[in-house]
Write a protein that holds these residues in place. Structure first.
Motif, mmCIF file in Angstrom:
data_model
loop_
_atom_site.group_PDB
_atom_site.id
_atom_site.type_symbol
_atom_site.label_atom_id
_atom_site.label_comp_id
_atom_site.label_asym_id
_atom_site.label_seq_id
_atom_site.Cartn_x
_atom_site.Cartn_y
_atom_site.Cartn_z
ATOM 1 N N ARG A 287 0.835 -1.207 0.000
ATOM 2 C CA ARG A 287 0.000 0.000 0.000
ATOM 3 C C ARG A 287 0.868 1.255 0.000
ATOM 4 O O ARG A 287 0.581 2.222 -0.714
ATOM 5 C CB ARG A 287 -0.886 0.022 1.251
ATOM 6 C CG ARG A 287 -1.842 -1.145 1.353
ATOM 7 C CD ARG A 287 -2.490 -1.155 2.723
ATOM 8 N NE ARG A 287 -3.241 -2.384 2.951
ATOM 9 C CZ ARG A 287 -3.736 -2.744 4.119
ATOM 10 N NH1 ARG A 287 -3.556 -1.977 5.172
ATOM 11 N NH2 ARG A 287 -4.406 -3.875 4.260
ATOM 12 N N LEU A 314 -5.610 2.443 -5.987
ATOM 13 C CA LEU A 314 -6.493 1.398 -5.456
ATOM 14 C C LEU A 314 -5.713 0.556 -4.451
ATOM 15 O O LEU A 314 -4.879 -0.268 -4.831
ATOM 16 C CB LEU A 314 -7.013 0.502 -6.587
ATOM 17 C CG LEU A 314 -7.802 1.186 -7.710
ATOM 18 C CD1 LEU A 314 -8.205 0.158 -8.769
ATOM 19 C CD2 LEU A 314 -9.030 1.903 -7.173
ATOM 20 N N VAL A 315 -5.955 0.795 -3.176
ATOM 21 C CA VAL A 315 -5.300 0.025 -2.120
ATOM 22 C C VAL A 315 -6.340 -0.376 -1.087
ATOM 23 O O VAL A 315 -7.410 0.233 -0.995
ATOM 24 C CB VAL A 315 -4.166 0.823 -1.438
ATOM 25 C CG1 VAL A 315 -3.041 1.113 -2.411
ATOM 26 C CG2 VAL A 315 -4.696 2.123 -0.833
ATOM 27 N N GLY A 316 -6.037 -1.400 -0.321
ATOM 28 C CA GLY A 316 -6.962 -1.876 0.689
ATOM 29 C C GLY A 316 -7.136 -0.887 1.827
ATOM 30 O O GLY A 316 -6.292 -0.011 2.053
ATOM 31 N N SER A 320 -14.238 1.654 -0.784
ATOM 32 C CA SER A 320 -14.381 1.098 -2.126
ATOM 33 C C SER A 320 -15.384 1.873 -2.958
ATOM 34 O O SER A 320 -15.231 1.997 -4.175
ATOM 35 C CB SER A 320 -14.806 -0.376 -2.054
ATOM 36 O OG SER A 320 -13.789 -1.152 -1.468
ATOM 37 N N GLN A 323 -13.581 4.803 -4.377
ATOM 38 C CA GLN A 323 -12.684 4.367 -5.444
ATOM 39 C C GLN A 323 -13.464 4.086 -6.725
ATOM 40 O O GLN A 323 -13.045 4.476 -7.824
ATOM 41 C CB GLN A 323 -11.914 3.115 -4.996
ATOM 42 C CG GLN A 323 -10.911 3.381 -3.896
ATOM 43 C CD GLN A 323 -10.279 2.108 -3.358
ATOM 44 O OE1 GLN A 323 -10.842 1.018 -3.483
ATOM 45 N NE2 GLN A 323 -9.108 2.228 -2.758
ATOM 46 N N GLY A 336 -2.043 0.502 -8.014
ATOM 47 C CA GLY A 336 -2.683 -0.253 -6.949
ATOM 48 C C GLY A 336 -1.897 -1.475 -6.517
ATOM 49 O O GLY A 336 -0.844 -1.798 -7.072
ATOM 50 N N THR A 337 -2.425 -2.131 -5.507
ATOM 51 C CA THR A 337 -1.832 -3.361 -4.982
ATOM 52 C C THR A 337 -2.539 -4.564 -5.608
ATOM 53 O O THR A 337 -3.667 -4.447 -6.105
ATOM 54 C CB THR A 337 -1.974 -3.407 -3.458
ATOM 55 O OG1 THR A 337 -3.348 -3.146 -3.108
ATOM 56 C CG2 THR A 337 -1.094 -2.362 -2.797
ATOM 57 N N LYS A 340 -6.302 -5.507 -4.471
ATOM 58 C CA LYS A 340 -7.337 -4.528 -4.833
ATOM 59 C C LYS A 340 -7.559 -4.509 -6.348
ATOM 60 O O LYS A 340 -8.690 -4.430 -6.825
ATOM 61 C CB LYS A 340 -6.919 -3.147 -4.340
ATOM 62 C CG LYS A 340 -8.097 -2.225 -4.099
ATOM 63 C CD LYS A 340 -8.982 -2.746 -2.959
ATOM 64 C CE LYS A 340 -10.112 -1.781 -2.648
ATOM 65 N NZ LYS A 340 -10.974 -2.289 -1.574
ATOM 66 N N ASP A 343 -9.570 -7.517 -7.284
ATOM 67 C CA ASP A 343 -10.978 -7.360 -6.911
ATOM 68 C C ASP A 343 -11.743 -6.554 -7.962
ATOM 69 O O ASP A 343 -12.829 -6.945 -8.400
ATOM 70 C CB ASP A 343 -11.096 -6.644 -5.553
ATOM 71 C CG ASP A 343 -10.729 -7.553 -4.390
ATOM 72 O OD1 ASP A 343 -10.653 -8.782 -4.603
ATOM 73 O OD2 ASP A 343 -10.502 -7.032 -3.282
#
Length: 723
Positions: A287, A314-316, A320, A323, A336-337, A340, A343
C-alpha cells in the motif's frame, strides 16, 4: 553526465513539475530508461530504491498517455490508420488480445484458452478474389471470409465461413471434414467467388474444391478476409507481393479489387472514452509503495494543460465506493496493490481493454507474494495492440535481474525487452558495515530465565520446550527468546537512535514490538510496526512517526518495507536472515546511503528454528496447525546457518562476526566513522592525510637509501674486479 529532462523531449509542463520537487538532472536509471520507454519498447530494469526508479517509468508513461489522450480528445486520427487503400488486417475490428504488426499483415494471439479474431479493413461485394495466409508458428487457427457484422470467431455464426488447422470447414458451428490439416510453414489459399457464390481453400497449392455455397440472404453483403487464432501466428498476403501459389486467371488478389467496401470500423472509435478503463496500470507490492507512486504522478502532472490526466490509487483499507466513483468518472492511470486490482478487475469494475502500459514495480516482491498468476492474467486481458497500431508496452522493475523467476516471467510476457541493470551482481556498498551475531541457545542459557517474559509465535504450543528436555523444539524456542534480548543489547550498546528491524513474519513483528515497549526506558526503545495486518491509517501514521523520529525503530517484514525510500537510517537489524540471498543485500542496503555510514547486524541461529509457513487457505489467519508441512501442517524447520553460508558465497566474502556483547571488531570502520553521518574525506584534510602517510614515507625513504648504498657497493666491487 546525463542531460536535462527537456533533452528527452519531455513536455515543458512535465519538466516544470519535475523541477518543483527539486530534480535538476536525471539520475542514471532515468537517463537510461526514459528514452527507451518513450521510444515504445519494453524495459526490464534493476536499480536501488532511492535511485529515481519511480520517476524513470512514471515520467514517460505520463507523457505518452497524455499525448494519446490529446490525440483522441482533439478528434485527430492516428497516422497509423490506413486511409490510402492498402489492404491489411484492421486494428479496430479485432479482439482485445489479437496483435497485428505495423504493416497490418502479421497476426498473433497468445491466449491459451480463448479464440481471438480479426477482419480485414476492406471487403468486396462482387468479383472473384484470392488471398494467402502463411502459418508462421505452432497453434490453432481458422481462416476464411465473413461479413463485417459477423462474430470475430470465423465459422461460428451464419455470416462467416472458415477452414481450420484440423482439416475441418465450419459455418454456423457446423464442423465438417474438408481438405487436409495444416500447420506451421503451410500456405493456405482462400478463394471467394461472388459470381457463383462459392468459397474454397487450398494448401500449398493443392486445391480442395468447393467448401461452401454462400447463403442467399448474404448475396448483397460485402465479405472481408477473416481469421481467428488460439496461441498462434499467421501472416497474410493480399497480393501486394507475389503469391507463393498464384491462383488461376479466374481470380485476382484482394489488393487489386477496384470496388472495395470500407469496414464500418476502419476509422476506429468515434469518441474516446476511458471510463473504468485506464491507459496505464501500475502494480506495486504494498500500500505504501502504491501510494508513493500515485503521489509522485500527481506531482509530475501538476502543470499539465487540458485535457487533465486523471490518476487513481487502489489500495486496501480505503472506501471502495469512493474508489469506484473515481473510476466511473474516467481514469487514465491506475496504481494499486495486487489484491485490490484483482478485486476490481474480476468484478468488471475495472476494464483493461484500453491499457497501453503495464508496469510491475518491485516484481520480485510481487512474485514472492505468489502474484505471478495474477500478473499473467492481467497481461492476457490487455490488448496486445492498440487501436492505432501501437504494441502494448511493459515496464518491469526488480531489485535484481538475476532472479530466475523474474527472468522466466520476462520471457513469458515481454516483447524483446531492453535490460537496464545498474545494480549488476549483488555487492555491499563500502559505506555499509555488516556483521553477524550467532545465537546459540546451548551456550547462552539466559533464555531459561527469560522464557516467561517473552511471547513467541506459538509454533511450539504443542511441543515440550522445557529447558531440561534438550529437544530440538526447546532450542528452537530458546532462539526465539534470545533474539528479542539480543536486539535490545545491540540497540543499547551502539546507542542506536534510529533503525529498521526486519522480522520474518507479521506475528514476529507484533511480538517484538510488544517486547521492546515493555523493556523501554522512556523513548529508548520506542518502535512502530509496518505490515499488512495493520490498517492503512495506522500504517501511514507509523511510517510518519518513524520518518519524523518520534518513534526510533520501524519493525517490518520484507514486503512491507519494499520500495520505501527512507533516507539517513544508520542501523538495520535482521532478526532472522532472509531465505533469498538478494533480499539480504536489499535489506542492508537501507543503510549506507548518500555516502553515510551504516551498520547492519544480523542475528543467526546456530540451530534450526521451527517457523510458520502457511499453505492453508486462510494464509495464516486464525491458523494454529503446528504440524510440519510434509505432515499436512503449516510449519517448517528454518536453517539460518545454511542461508548464512549461501549469502557469503553469493557475495564472495566472509562476513565479520560479533559476540553477544555486540562489540564490533576493530577494522577500518573502528574509531573513524559515526554511523548515520557522512564518512570523512581523508584527502580534504591535509594534516590528517600527512599524519596517515608519514610511517609509509619513512619506510620508503629507508628502502631508497638501502638501494642506493647497495648500488654504490656494487659499482665499487665491479671496478676492483676489473682493474
Amino acid at each position: 553526465m546525463a542531460g536535462h529532462f527537456s533533452e528527452f523531449g519531455m513536455l515543458p509542463e512535465v519538466v516544470k513539475g519535475i523541477e518543483d520537487i527539486g530534480w535538476l538532472l536525471p539520475t542514471d536509471i532515468q537517463a537510461e530508461a526514459i528514452p527507451l520507454i518513450l521510444g515504445g519498447g519494453d524495459v526490464l530494469m534493476a536499480a536501488e530504491t532511492g535511485s529515481g526508479k519511480t520517476g524513470a517509468f512514471c515520467l514517460p508513461v505520463i507523457q505518452i498517455v497524455y499525448e494519446n489522450l490529446v490525440t483522441f480528445k482533439g478528434g485527430k486520427k492516428s497516422t497509423n490508420v490506413n486511409t490510402k487503400g492498402k489492404w491489411e488486417m484492421s486494428k479496430f475490428d479485432r479482439d482485445p488480445s489479437f496483435a497485428i504488426s505495423e504493416d497490418g499483415l502479421l497476426c498473433q494471439a497468445r491466449e491459451q484458452k480463448q479464440w481471438q479474431g480479426a477482419r480485414s479493413n476492406y471487403g468486396v461485394s462482387k468479383g472473384n478474389y484470392y488471398y494467402e495466409a502463411t502459418v508462421t508458428d505452432e497453434g490453432l487457427c481458422r481462416i476464411g471470409f465473413s461479413t463485417d457484422s459477423a462474430v470475430l470467431d470465423v465459422g461460428i455464426d451464419g455470416e462467416s465461413y472458415g477452414f481450420g488447422g484440423t482439416g475441418k470447414k465450419s459455418h454456423k458451428k457446423q464442423f465438417d471434414t474438408y481438405g487436409k490439416p495444416f500447420g506451421k510453414d503451410d500456405v493456405l489459399g482462400c478463394y471467394l467467388n461472388l459470381e457463383f457464390g462459392t468459397i474454397k481453400y487450398s494448401k500449398n497449392g493443392q486445391d480442395f474444391g468447393r467448401a461452401f455455397v454462400i447463403d442467399e440472404n448474404l448475396y448483397e453483403r460485402a465479405f472481408f478476409a477473416s481469421v481467428t487464432l488460439k496461441n498462434a501466428e499467421l501472416k497474410f498476403n493480399f497480393g501486394d507481393t507475389p503469391f507463393a501459389y498464384p491462383p488461376s486467371s479466374d481470380y485476382v488478389g484482394l489488393s487489386q479489387a477496384k470496388d472495395k467496401v470500407v469496414s464500418k470500423k476502419l476509422s476506429g472509435p468515434t469518441k474516446f472514452t476511458n471510463i473504468c478503463s485506464p491507459a496505464a496500470l501500475i502494480m506495486e507490492p504494498s500500500r505504501e509503495l502504491a501510494t508513493q507512486t500515485h503521489d509522485q504522478i500527481s506531482l509530475f502532472k501538476k502543470y499539465m494543460p487540458d485535457p487533465k490526466l486523471k490518476n487513481v490509487v487502489l489500495v486496501g483499507g480505503q472506501n471502495s465506493r469512493e474508489q469506484l466513483y473515481q473510476l466511473e468518472k474516467g481514469v487514465d492511470i491506475v496504481t494499486g496493490t495486487p489484491g485490490k486490482i484483482d478485486d476490481f478487475v474480476s468484478t468488471g469494475k475495472l476494464k483493461l481493454d484500453q491499457v497501453r502500459f503495464l508496469v510491475f514495480d518491485e516484481v520480485d516482491g510481487l512474485l514472492a507474494q505468489n502474484q505471478g498468476k495474477l500478473i499473467e492474467t492481467l497481461y492476457q486481458q490487455c490488448p496486445k495492440m492498440s487501436s492505432d497500431g501501437k504494441r502494448l508496452q511493459l515496464v518491469v522493475c526488480s531489485a535484481t535481474l538475476h532472479n530466475f523467476d523474474v527472468k522466466k516471467l520476462a520471457q513469458k510476457i515481454m516483447h524483446y525487452p531492453t535490460w537496464i541493470d545498474l545494480k549488476g551482481q549483488d555487492s555491499v556498498p563500502d559505506t555499509v558495515h555488516h556483521v553477524v551475531c550467532h545465537v546459540d541457545p546451548k551456550e547462552d542459557t539466559a533464555w531459561h530465565f527469560l522464557k516467561p517474559k517473552i511471547r513467541t509465535d506459538a509454533v511450539h504450543a504443542k511441543d515440550d520446550t522445557h529447558p531440561s528436555s534438550g529437544s530440538a523444539e526447546s532450542f528452537s524456542e530458546g532462539v526465539k527468546i534470545l533474539k528479542g534480548e539480543y536486539v535490545i543489547k545491540a540497540i543499547r550498546h551502539h546507542k542506536m537512535d534510529q533503525g529498521i528491524i526486519f522480522c520474518r513474519t507479521k506475528l514476529d513483528c507484533d511480538n517484538l514490538e510488544r517486547y521492546l515497549n515493555s523493556r523501554s526506558n522512556g523513548n529508548e526503545l520506542s518502535c512502530v510496526c509496518l505490515h499488512g495486518d495493520r490498517n492503512p491509517k495506522e500504517r501511514t501514521g507509523n511510517l510518519e512517526a518513524f520518518k519524523n523520529k518520534s518513534a526510533r525503530f520501524l519493525i517490518c517484514t520484507d514486503v512491507a518495507a519494499r520500495g520505501l525510500d527512507i533516507k539517513g537510517v544508520p542501523f538495520v537489524i535482521n532478526v532472522t536472515l532472509p531465505d533469498e540471498k538478494a533480499n539480504y543485500v536489499h535489506r542492508i542496503g537501507r543503510v549506507g546511503r548518500a555516502d553515510r555510514m551504516g551498520l547492519a547486524l544480523s542475528l543467526v541461529s546456530t540451530c534450526r528454528e521451527k517457523v510458520w509457513y502457511h499453505k492453508c487457505e486462510s494464509r495464516g489467519r486464525n491458523c494454529n496447525n503446528t504440524r510440519l508441512l510434509d505432515k499436512g501442517g503449516c510449519t517448517i524447520w528454518y536453517d539460518e546457518k545454511r542461508y548464512y553460508a549461501e549469502i557469503e558465497e553469493h557475495l564472495g566474502e566472509t562476513i565479520s562476526q560479533v559476540k553477544r556483547d555486540m562489540v564490533v571488531p576493530v577494522n577500518e570502520f573502528d574509531g573513524k566513522v559515526v554511523y548515520g553521518e557522512k564518512r570523512k574525506q581523508r584527502g580534504s584534510n591535509f594534516s590528517y592525510h600527512t599524519a596517515e602517510l608519514q610511517p609509509a614515507v619513512k619506510e620508503l625513504a629507508a628502502l631508497e637509501k638501502q638501494v642506493q648504498l647497495s648500488y654504490l657497493q656494487f659499482v665499487q666491487d665491479w671496478h676492483l674486479a676489473t682493474s
